[in-house]
Design a protein around this motif. Sequence first.
Motif, PDB file in Angstrom:
ATOM      1  N   VAL A 187      12.836 -37.046 -38.960  1.00 37.81           N
ATOM      2  CA  VAL A 187      13.758 -36.039 -38.170  1.00 37.81           C
ATOM      3  C   VAL A 187      15.463 -35.710 -39.161  1.00 37.81           C
ATOM      4  O   VAL A 187      15.808 -36.244 -39.702  1.00 37.81           O
ATOM      5  N   ARG A 188      15.257 -34.087 -39.372  1.00 36.78           N
ATOM      6  CA  ARG A 188      16.742 -33.907 -39.575  1.00 36.78           C
ATOM      7  C   ARG A 188      18.063 -33.906 -39.064  1.00 36.78           C
ATOM      8  O   ARG A 188      18.709 -33.992 -38.920  1.00 36.78           O
ATOM      9  N   SER A 189      16.801 -32.538 -37.731  1.00 37.08           N
ATOM     10  CA  SER A 189      17.762 -32.490 -36.960  1.00 37.08           C
ATOM     11  C   SER A 189      17.749 -32.931 -35.436  1.00 37.08           C
ATOM     12  O   SER A 189      16.737 -32.062 -35.421  1.00 37.08           O
ATOM     13  N   TYR A 190      18.067 -33.497 -34.859  1.00 37.30           N
ATOM     14  CA  TYR A 190      18.057 -33.866 -33.351  1.00 37.30           C
ATOM     15  C   TYR A 190      19.102 -33.841 -32.260  1.00 37.30           C
ATOM     16  O   TYR A 190      20.665 -34.538 -32.236  1.00 37.30           O
ATOM     17  N   VAL A 191      18.351 -33.814 -31.154  1.00 42.99           N
ATOM     18  CA  VAL A 191      20.199 -32.645 -29.971  1.00 42.99           C
ATOM     19  C   VAL A 191      19.221 -33.468 -28.958  1.00 42.99           C
ATOM     20  O   VAL A 191      17.852 -33.268 -28.390  1.00 42.99           O
TER      21      VAL A 191
END
Length: 298
Positions: free
Chosen positions: A50-54
């Motif tokens: 996962v590169r970008s997690y919100v």
Amino acid sequence: MVFSARIAAAAAVTAVLLAGCSPAPGDPSPTTTTTNTPTPTSESAIAPPVRSYVAIGDSFTAGPGLAELRDDAAFCLRSDHNWPSLLARRLDPTSFADVSCAGATTHDVLQRGSGPGAARPQIDAVRPTTDLVTVGIGGNDGNLFASLISACTGGQEACGQFARGSAPAILQRSVSDIAAVLSDIRDRAPEATVLLVGYLRIMPDSGSCATIGIPDADAAAVSGAEELLDRTLADAAERAEVQYVSMRKASRGHDACAGTGAWTNGAAVRDDDGVAFHPRLAGMQAVARAVEAELAKR
């Protein structure tokens, strides 16, 4: 009498927490960071990179009362030991934005709050490059959770009426609102994996206990409301065509009456292990494991 007063006080604090907590005026989106928090216990399946997690959500996501508040917590009471932080430690994304907030509703996810300098919508943290979004929302819509706790710990015979009458009506309206949140997230990040994550149980399958403080006569009504919330979330996820991670079955036997095995608190709270009627650290670890296991299927 003293114990009853303690239950009532805990319920009142919980109602204030759920209904009144919101980000500080002008609170910006949290700084994008990677976490350095303890990992969930036990072995977990390996999730894809996962590169970008919100992380979007309310207090069951934010984790008020657990360990230390995040530097970007403002008045949202975000803990660095909540389940998104534990999950991010496992996934090790390049960027991680936790915008969960105690008291948040679906409206708070999509719309700026009222008043001068009001906080940004949680969804503003989602970018086209975001590749994972987890959502834990719905329990505060229509003041559902706070009203349920207040009605069922007040000793005024209001519990059954609220749980069987008002709660279903609130949840019927909530389905489309939760689905709208999920759909808007998918529009903003078309390539992202979006997961709706359910709530841990507070009530056992049957009966009650002194820790919860809800009379046995009202236990079935409260448990039924929890089950209905779970079904509502599942329906919303199906409408939006995203995966739902239900925690209801997983937390059977780990309700607030389960003693040292409890994943949630009742009215009685141990120091630094969550607030009344909310997840304990063990519950946060369990949710992080469940979400990671779901990601590993992909």
